[in-house]
Design an enzyme around this catalytic site. Sequence first.
Site, mmCIF file in Angstrom:
data_model
loop_
_atom_site.group_PDB
_atom_site.id
_atom_site.type_symbol
_atom_site.label_atom_id
_atom_site.label_comp_id
_atom_site.label_asym_id
_atom_site.label_seq_id
_atom_site.Cartn_x
_atom_site.Cartn_y
_atom_site.Cartn_z
ATOM 1 C CD GLU A 159 6.996 53.774 92.826
ATOM 2 O OE1 GLU A 159 7.570 54.773 93.277
ATOM 3 O OE2 GLU A 159 7.580 52.836 92.273
ATOM 4 N N GLY A 164 17.429 47.292 85.732
ATOM 5 C CA GLY A 164 18.674 47.431 86.483
ATOM 6 C C GLY A 164 18.538 46.822 87.870
ATOM 7 C CG ASP A 171 9.950 52.953 96.928
ATOM 8 O OD1 ASP A 171 9.702 52.974 95.705
ATOM 9 O OD2 ASP A 171 9.930 53.971 97.634
ATOM 10 N N GLY A 222 19.445 55.263 86.397
ATOM 11 C CA GLY A 222 19.032 56.355 87.276
ATOM 12 C C GLY A 222 20.170 57.306 87.626
ATOM 13 N NE ARG A 260 17.680 48.188 94.020
ATOM 14 C CZ ARG A 260 18.191 49.319 93.544
ATOM 15 N NH1 ARG A 260 19.366 49.339 92.957
ATOM 16 N NH2 ARG A 260 17.520 50.451 93.648
ATOM 17 C CG ASP A 294 23.682 53.606 89.250
ATOM 18 O OD1 ASP A 294 23.486 53.836 90.456
ATOM 19 O OD2 ASP A 294 23.387 52.519 88.705
HETATM 20 P P1 ITT Z 1 10.098 49.832 90.469
HETATM 21 O O1 ITT Z 1 9.235 49.381 89.337
HETATM 22 O O2 ITT Z 1 10.836 48.704 91.141
HETATM 23 O O3 ITT Z 1 9.398 50.718 91.460
HETATM 24 P P2 ITT Z 1 11.500 52.238 89.726
HETATM 25 O O4 ITT Z 1 12.559 52.513 88.706
HETATM 26 O O5 ITT Z 1 10.154 52.853 89.549
HETATM 27 O O6 ITT Z 1 11.314 50.668 89.800
HETATM 28 P P3 ITT Z 1 11.680 53.390 92.416
HETATM 29 O O7 ITT Z 1 10.234 53.656 92.412
HETATM 30 O O8 ITT Z 1 12.267 52.682 93.588
HETATM 31 O O9 ITT Z 1 12.157 52.545 91.130
HETATM 32 O O10 ITT Z 1 12.363 54.783 92.173
HETATM 33 C C1 ITT Z 1 13.597 55.033 92.576
HETATM 34 C C2 ITT Z 1 14.265 55.980 91.625
HETATM 35 O O11 ITT Z 1 15.494 56.300 92.308
HETATM 36 C C3 ITT Z 1 14.607 55.304 90.314
HETATM 37 O O12 ITT Z 1 13.820 55.781 89.267
HETATM 38 C C4 ITT Z 1 16.041 55.685 90.085
HETATM 39 O O13 ITT Z 1 16.058 56.834 89.278
HETATM 40 C C5 ITT Z 1 16.572 56.040 91.469
HETATM 41 N N1 ITT Z 1 17.382 54.945 91.993
HETATM 42 C C6 ITT Z 1 17.016 53.983 92.893
HETATM 43 N N2 ITT Z 1 18.010 53.131 93.096
HETATM 44 C C7 ITT Z 1 19.020 53.540 92.322
HETATM 45 C C8 ITT Z 1 20.303 53.046 92.065
HETATM 46 O O14 ITT Z 1 20.746 51.927 92.621
HETATM 47 N N3 ITT Z 1 21.056 53.725 91.228
HETATM 48 C C9 ITT Z 1 20.623 54.837 90.630
HETATM 49 N N4 ITT Z 1 19.427 55.364 90.785
HETATM 50 C C10 ITT Z 1 18.615 54.703 91.625
#
Ligand code: ITT
Length: 185
Positions: free
Chosen positions: A37, A12, A66, A143, A171, A145
């Site tokens: 992380e 996403g 992040d 996530g 973002r 959303d």
């Molecule tokens: P990376 O591999 O890029 O780290 P990730 O999914 O692990 O991807 P993060 O560590 O940044 O992402 O974790 C952020 C969490 O916050 C992610 O799992 C989502 O559940 C939530 N999140 C972040 N941005 C979001 C968005 O734009 N919309 C919905 N949920 C979001």
Amino acid sequence: MKQLVFITSNKGKFAEAAVRLAPIGYTVVQQDLGYPEVQADSLQEVAQFGVESVQKRVQSAFFLEDSGLFVSSLAGFPGVYSKYVFLTIGLRGVLQLMKVKTDRTAVFRSVVAYSQPGEETEFFVGECPGTLTYEPQGMGGFGYDPIFIPKGGDRTFADMTTQEKTRLSHRGKSLDMLARRLAPA
Ligand code: ITT
């Protein structure tokens, strides 16, 4: 088209970056290399540790991102723990914690870290204020959303196209700054 590597496991996020950087002539290439992380107080610290880990393995320019959801009435929780909370208690668990809360305000934050060989890492921060719903709404996005309505709107991010979400989102804003850095007007 120029190419820029985005280190992420999240399709996403990748789709949003691809949509935002295409108009400035960049093809975003997803690499799911994984990085630790760390448990830190701020998104920027998490991103900084991630960059240091990736720099040992990637010689080219890249960026990573992040992000997290900070809920006012939960003192900023889940914040830097957003991923863990999503994977454990999930949306239902967060809505359960919010059941008796009348203040539904929250803010999404995003930190993009841009790394080039031999240069200081640059950070770009974006925020999107909004409110939490009482029930998940919408099928798109990822996530949190389905439970987040950006300020001034009446639909969740999950009810929007990637383009619509990116125009409003945390973002989208951090990527706007990256785009201006890559292709100054
Ligand atoms: P990376 O591999 O890029 O780290 P990730 O999914 O692990 O991807 P993060 O560590 O940044 O992402 O974790 C952020 C969490 O916050 C992610 O799992 C989502 O559940 C939530 N999140 C972040 N941005 C979001 C968005 O734009 N919309 C919905 N949920 C979001």
